[in-house]
Every structure is written in C-alpha cells, then in structure tokens.
Design a protein around this motif. Structure first.
Motif, short mmCIF file in Angstrom:
data_model
loop_
_atom_site.label_atom_id
_atom_site.label_comp_id
_atom_site.label_asym_id
_atom_site.label_seq_id
_atom_site.Cartn_x
_atom_site.Cartn_y
_atom_site.Cartn_z
N PHE B 94 -0.81 -1.16 8.07
CA PHE B 94 -0.18 0.14 7.89
C PHE B 94 -1.31 1.15 7.92
O PHE B 94 -1.92 1.47 6.90
CB PHE B 94 0.62 0.18 6.59
CG PHE B 94 1.56 -0.99 6.46
CD1 PHE B 94 2.51 -1.23 7.45
CD2 PHE B 94 1.50 -1.85 5.39
CE1 PHE B 94 3.38 -2.31 7.36
CE2 PHE B 94 2.36 -2.94 5.29
CZ PHE B 94 3.30 -3.16 6.27
N ASN B 96 -1.94 4.33 8.22
CA ASN B 96 -2.06 5.57 7.45
C ASN B 96 -1.84 5.35 5.97
O ASN B 96 -1.45 6.26 5.24
CB ASN B 96 -1.09 6.62 7.98
CG ASN B 96 -1.47 7.05 9.37
OD1 ASN B 96 -2.65 7.29 9.65
ND2 ASN B 96 -0.50 7.11 10.25
N MET B 97 -2.05 4.12 5.52
CA MET B 97 -2.03 3.85 4.10
C MET B 97 -3.41 3.26 3.76
O MET B 97 -4.07 2.69 4.63
CB MET B 97 -0.92 2.85 3.75
CG MET B 97 0.46 3.39 4.06
SD MET B 97 1.78 2.15 3.92
CE MET B 97 2.06 2.13 2.15
N THR B 98 -3.82 3.42 2.51
CA THR B 98 -5.15 2.93 2.15
C THR B 98 -5.13 1.41 2.10
O THR B 98 -4.08 0.78 2.09
CB THR B 98 -5.59 3.48 0.78
OG1 THR B 98 -4.66 3.00 -0.19
CG2 THR B 98 -5.60 4.99 0.75
N GLU B 101 -3.25 0.10 -0.79
CA GLU B 101 -1.80 0.28 -0.62
C GLU B 101 -1.23 -0.79 0.32
O GLU B 101 -0.11 -1.27 0.12
CB GLU B 101 -1.47 1.67 -0.08
CG GLU B 101 -1.56 2.75 -1.14
CD GLU B 101 -1.41 4.15 -0.56
OE1 GLU B 101 -0.95 5.03 -1.30
OE2 GLU B 101 -1.75 4.37 0.61
N HIS B 150 -10.03 2.41 -1.13
CA HIS B 150 -9.33 3.69 -0.99
C HIS B 150 -9.56 4.34 0.36
O HIS B 150 -9.32 5.53 0.54
CB HIS B 150 -9.72 4.63 -2.13
CG HIS B 150 -9.27 4.08 -3.46
ND1 HIS B 150 -7.98 4.12 -3.88
CD2 HIS B 150 -9.96 3.43 -4.42
CE1 HIS B 150 -7.86 3.53 -5.05
NE2 HIS B 150 -9.06 3.09 -5.41
N ASP B 151 -10.02 3.54 1.33
CA ASP B 151 -10.13 4.04 2.70
C ASP B 151 -8.84 3.74 3.44
O ASP B 151 -8.16 2.76 3.16
CB ASP B 151 -11.28 3.34 3.44
CG ASP B 151 -12.63 3.76 2.89
OD1 ASP B 151 -12.66 4.68 2.06
OD2 ASP B 151 -13.63 3.16 3.30
N TYR B 152 -8.51 4.59 4.40
CA TYR B 152 -7.34 4.30 5.22
C TYR B 152 -7.60 3.05 6.04
O TYR B 152 -8.70 2.84 6.55
CB TYR B 152 -7.02 5.47 6.13
CG TYR B 152 -6.45 6.62 5.35
CD1 TYR B 152 -5.21 6.49 4.76
CD2 TYR B 152 -7.17 7.78 5.17
CE1 TYR B 152 -4.69 7.52 4.00
CE2 TYR B 152 -6.66 8.81 4.41
CZ TYR B 152 -5.41 8.68 3.83
OH TYR B 152 -4.90 9.68 3.08
N ARG B 154 -6.84 2.24 8.93
CA ARG B 154 -7.30 2.35 10.31
C ARG B 154 -8.74 2.82 10.41
O ARG B 154 -9.30 2.89 11.49
CB ARG B 154 -6.37 3.26 11.11
CG ARG B 154 -6.33 4.65 10.61
CD ARG B 154 -5.08 5.38 11.03
NE ARG B 154 -5.03 6.60 10.29
CZ ARG B 154 -5.73 7.67 10.63
NH1 ARG B 154 -6.46 7.67 11.71
NH2 ARG B 154 -5.67 8.75 9.89
#
Lengths: 358, 258
Positions: B94, B96-98, B101, B150-152, B154
């Motif tokens: 996903f 655009n989620m970290t 997440e 906590h990085d996206y 992608r």
C-alpha cells in the motif's frame, strides 16, 4: 525525499488557534446578520455542504470509490424528513425520531447501491452511481401517481422545523439575553453536526476500518490477500457515507421547510464531489475549505456582481446565475491546472503528484 | 507420512485460460515445517498455482486441502483467514501508507474493532489499537526494517519493500507463507540476507512455499522442490536429485541434451 509522517493530535500545541477558531465560528452568524438574514442562510449552507462533503470524503477520499450519485442519499434523508413531519401525510414526528430513521434509510440505500457495484472501479463505478442518483430524483419527481407519495415536481411544503419542546428553530427567540433568529439557531445546530462529522472522519481515518479502506484504495488485490473482506468493507464505506448524506438531507428539509426533486440534481452531486476534489481528497481541512469556498464564493459573486454591473454599464448585461456557473467551472480548471492535488492537500498527496510530474 | 504432518495437499489442480492450459492436474504435498520450493521456466504456471491456492483465481478442477480443511475457491480473504499468507512477484504494497501501517493492515484479520469502536474509541478499541501497533513494530524489527517504520512504503528501497511485504504477510499469523520470487532483482548480499530471514521464519514454525528463479537460493534453502513445466509437474524431490533429473535439465535448457 524522506516521507516521514507523524501523528499529532489536532489540538496539541494549537489550543490558541482552536480558541480563535471557536470565537470566529461563534461570531459568524452575528456578523453575517449585519448584512441580512440571507447571509446567515449562506453560512448555514456552507456548513451543510461541509457536512455533505465530509460524508462523501469517506467514500471517495478514504475508500477511493468514485461516487457520482451521492445526492441520492441526501434526497432520501430530505424526503424521509419531509414525509414524516409535514401536513402532506399529516404525520408530525419529532426530529430525533426522523433524523436517525433518515440516516438508517439512506444507509440502507447505500448498501443497495453498493452491492451491485462491488466489482466495478473508477469510471464504471462513477457511471453506475450517477445513474442511481438520477433514478432517485426521477422517482421523487414521479411518485405522485397512482398514490401521491412525494407530491411530484411541486415538492412538499410546510415541513416542520426542528423543535425541542416549545423551542422551535424557525422562530426568533432570546436565550441568555441574546436574540437569535431562526437561521442563526440552525447555524449553531449545523456547527454541532459538523463537529460531529469531523470527529467521526478523524477517528475513522486512524482505525482498523479506516486502514482497511485505505488499503482497498491503494491495492484491492493486496488488501484481499491480507485477509480483508473487501466486499463488506466497501459496503461499509458506502453505508457510512450515505448515512451522513441522510442526516444532512433531514436538516436541509427542516431548515428550508420545503423539498422538491429540483434540489437533488446531478449538478448537486458534482458540486459536492468538486468540493472534495478541489479542497484535497482524503484531507479533512482541505475538504472543509473546498466546501466553504464552493458555497461561499458563488453566493458572494451573485450578490456582488449585480451592483458591479449596474455601476459599470448602468444595466444588467450578464445574468448572475449563468456567470456563477462560468466562474465555478473556471475555478475548477485553474485549480486542477495549478494545484492538481487540491487547494489544501495532505502533505502526502502533494508529494505523490509532484513526483509524477517531475 | 502421517496425516498431521501434511499441511497442504493440492489434488489435481487445473486452470485454463481460454485454450491455454496454465496448470494441468498438478498435485503436490507440503509438510509442516518445511521450506518447499516451486521452480520452473518462465510461464510454467508457478504464479498461477499461487493464485489458485490463495483464491485469486478459481481453478477449473481439483482442490486444495489445507490443514485438513478443503479450501473454498475464489475467496482470497478466506485463504488468509485459514492461514495462508502470500507475497507478490511484482511487489504489491500500500504505497501511500507508511511501512508500519502496511503491517497494521495485515493485523486486520486477527482483530475485531468495527465502526462503533473506531468512533467511540472505547477502552477495548484503544487496547486493541495499541496491540496492533506493538505487533507491527515487532514484525518490522523481525524483518529488520524498524528504522523505516514511518516512511511511506513506496519510498523504501527495493529490498526493504520485499521485507515489508513479508512482514505484512506474517502479521496475518499464517501457517503457510507463500513467497512469489522474493529474490527477484536482488543482489548477492540482499539474497543472502533474504535466505537468513526465510530460514528464521521457518525455524519459528511457519511453513514456507517458495517460488524462485534463483536456483542457487532454492537448492540451498529448500528441503524439497517441485518443478513445473508447461503447467505440469515434471519432478518433485530433494534438491540434489531434482538438479540431476534429465526432464528438469531439458525443461530449463530446452531440446535434447547431448
């Protein structure tokens, strides 16, 4: 670029801002009243649209399901209120019965619309939902024969205002020495509802369900492989969004005292969607900004352009109503050209788009 | 081999795309606690087998028995629920989620909070959210990318994305972890690190099904290997035997071997 995202509670370190915001919100109906009650009504509509746009944001912004028929749920809520609190059937139920009922009914229609569209995505979903929106409107228009249910195109009049005991929202009354007009009272009711919907949006965003919606938006196949029952979770998004539409419809009917199918045209759906997209999809402050701007600006234009034309040319050259749509369209084009992520996007989406254009 | 040693049985699974037989009556048995390799030339049907197993495709005939239960076809979330987690050949995170997440989404299946819990944020929901976050952190640590929590997704490097996908799959508490070409595009160092990770996962009690092109990795890692060619299983044995099998050599090198 390092994509750090930390979660900071909205109020933390912003309490001064919040106090100012609360003071501003409190002052709005009194300042607006200086220009006449019409301006208070415009403020009311701005907040009603904030409510609607945030409801739609759950479906479009979080779950990524492009819904062009959102106004159908607004209509369901409005007609539910109108039929159950007007002389049309002679039923006069109190608002605290009808609003939840309207929300539930809209929720039911949300599931009914959602169920057949589960396998559709993007453009195809948009077309089906658009059709659904039109079907509801046409039903409202034609359900006056053989049994007169909706009173057709004439609409339903003399709808009861929201009333708590003897305290009616439609009349002027004095509370704690402050005289409040009907629209001013509705203003405070709407602000309370808006705060509720903002809270629900925020809490859902950071929850198990909210994450599941975002996962479906990002990659449906991967979401399924993670064990998410995408069918149920998508239906939940439709149902949640629709319930908010239903509540907004009920308040609209009570506030106006009149509903007709005309209020629930496709244009209305597109306007609400524009608010979400223009402000910044999935970003609560952005959606609020979009809703306030798209309600406020055309109204300001309508009231401003008439005297301006009279002063410049001595007569009316362009009808303010058609000019309004022109400016509306132009604003959309300009925003999409220069700020494609919306006026106030979340830091995330801004980056996403800037990277693809680099 | 007693029944409780068997984790997954595929019975004559067949899948056609139009006239193309992508899988032709493939049967195989995966035992509890082993690392089972599935190899074959491009287009042999390995990923199709994965997709049938995890419910993304509906197989025309045959069926899977997992942990004594017959799998329902065409229900990916049920496959995950019963204990089959997978990664994808072309990484599907996903984006655009970290990172954290992403792993938290993997916990969806094993947690309960609904809309009312989310809105009311009652004690039970808060406790569950905290547990989800804690478990997600542990898993990021387990695969070795806790610094990127906590990085996206992608924005992660290719190797880290592979690891994140494994962490997300592990979050569903699988009995069988199916990895679809996890070493594709990795350099030697990254592949070695991946080998250690997969070995660790197996040691911790998760059975692994591995599709891989990197023959060296498969031979070093897997207890048993099956070879698919044109949708048919042509060989199934320990790596040393498979490597010498003339049908396997023919499938990989083509034509007759002089």
């Amino acid at each position: 670029m390092n994509g750090q995202r930390r979660r900071i509670p909205l109020w933390q370190g912003h309490w001064l801002g919040l106090v100012l915001l609360a003071a501003t919100l409190f002052a709005v109906p009194f300042v607006a009243a200086l220009g006449g009650q019409a301006w208070v009504r415009i403020a009311n509509f701005a907040i009603l649209y904030v409510f609607l746009a945030l409801g739609l944001n759950i479906v479009v912004g979080y779950a990524g399901l492009l819904d062009l028929g959102y106004v159908a749920f607004y209509a369901v809520g409005a007609y539910a209120y109108a039929l159950l609190a007007s002389p049309h059937f002679g039923i006069h139920l109190p608002f605290w019965v009808i609003l939840p009922f309207g929300a539930g009914l809209a929720c039911f229609f949300g599931v009914v619309l959602g169920a057949p569209t589960l396998k559709l995505r993007g453009d195809y979903l948009a077309i089906v939902t658009l059709g659904f929106g039109e079907i509801i409107r046409i039903f409202m228009n034609n359900l006056n024969a053989p049994i007169n249910i909706t009173n057709g195109a004439q609409g339903i009049t003399l709808i009861d205002p929201i009333r708590i005991g003897d305290f009616s929202f439609s009349q002027t009354s004095t509370i704690f020495g402050v005289t409040l007009s009907g629209p001013q009272k509705y203003y405070f009711l709407l602000v309370a509802l808006a705060i509720l919907v903002i809270m629900v949006n925020m809490r859902l965003q950071d929850s198990r369900i909210g994450r599941a919606w975002q996962a479906i938006r990002e990659d449906e196949v991967a979401a399924k492989a993670c064990g998410i029952n995408t069918r149920n979770i998508k239906l939940l998004a439709f149902a949640m969004g629709a319930s908010f539409g239903g509540i907004a419809g009920g308040v609209f009917a009570a506030m106006q005292g009149f509903v007709s199918p005309e209020s629930f045209s496709l244009m209305e759906s597109i306007t609400i969607l524009s608010m979400v997209v223009l402000g910044g999809m999935g970003h609560i402050p952005g959606v609020i900004l979009g809703a306030v701007l798209l309600t406020g600006l055309p109204e300001a234009l309508r009231y401003g352009i008439e005297p301006l034309q009279k002063a410049a040319f001595g007569r009316m050259i362009i009808d303010p109503e058609s000019l309004r749509m022109l400016v509306f369209g132009l604003a959309l084009v300009l925003v999409m050209r220069f700020r494609p992520a919306g006026l106030w996007p979340s830091s995330l989406r801004r980056r996403e788009l800037s990277e693809t254009t680099d | 081999m007693s029944a409780h040693q068997v984790l997954l049985e595929a019975h004559e699974v067949a899948k056609h795309f139009g006239g193309v037989k992508a899988l032709h009556d493939v049967s195989l048995t995966i035992r509890r606690g082993e690392i089972y390799g599935l190899i074959g030339p491009n287009g042999a049907g390995k990923t199709t087998f994965f997709n049938c197993l995890t419910g993304l495709y509906r197989n025309e005939s045959g069926h899977f028995v997992f942990d004594g239960v017959k799998l329902a076809a065409d229900a990916p979330h049920k496959a995950a629920e019963i204990g089959i987690a997978r990664t994808f050949q072309n990484i599907r995170l996903f984006g655009n989620m970290t990172a954290i997440e992403n792993v938290m989404v993997g916990r969806h299946l094993r947690t309960r909070a609904g809309v009312f819990g989310a809105i009311s944020r009652n004690a039970a929901t808060r406790a569950e959210e905290a547990a989800i976050a804690r478990r997600a952190e542990e898993l990021l640590h387990y695969v070795g990318i806790q610094e990127r929590a906590h990085d996206y997704a992608r924005h992660l490097s290719y190797g880290d994305q592979r690891r994140l996908e494994i962490a997300r799959a592990l979050a569903t508490e699988p009995k069988l972890l199916a990895l679809d070409e996890p070493a594709a595009g990795m350099n030697g160092t990254e592949t070695e690190a991946l080998r250690l990770l997969v070995e660790g996962i197996c040691r911790d009690g998760v059975t692994v099904l591995l599709i891989e092109h990197d023959v060296k990795l498969v031979m070093g890692l897997c207890g048993r290997v099956a070879v698919l060619d044109y949708g048919e299983k042509i060989c199934e044995d320990v790596p040393a035997v498979v490597q010498k099998d003339p049908r396997v050599i023919e499938a990989y090198l083509g034509g007759s071997v002089a």
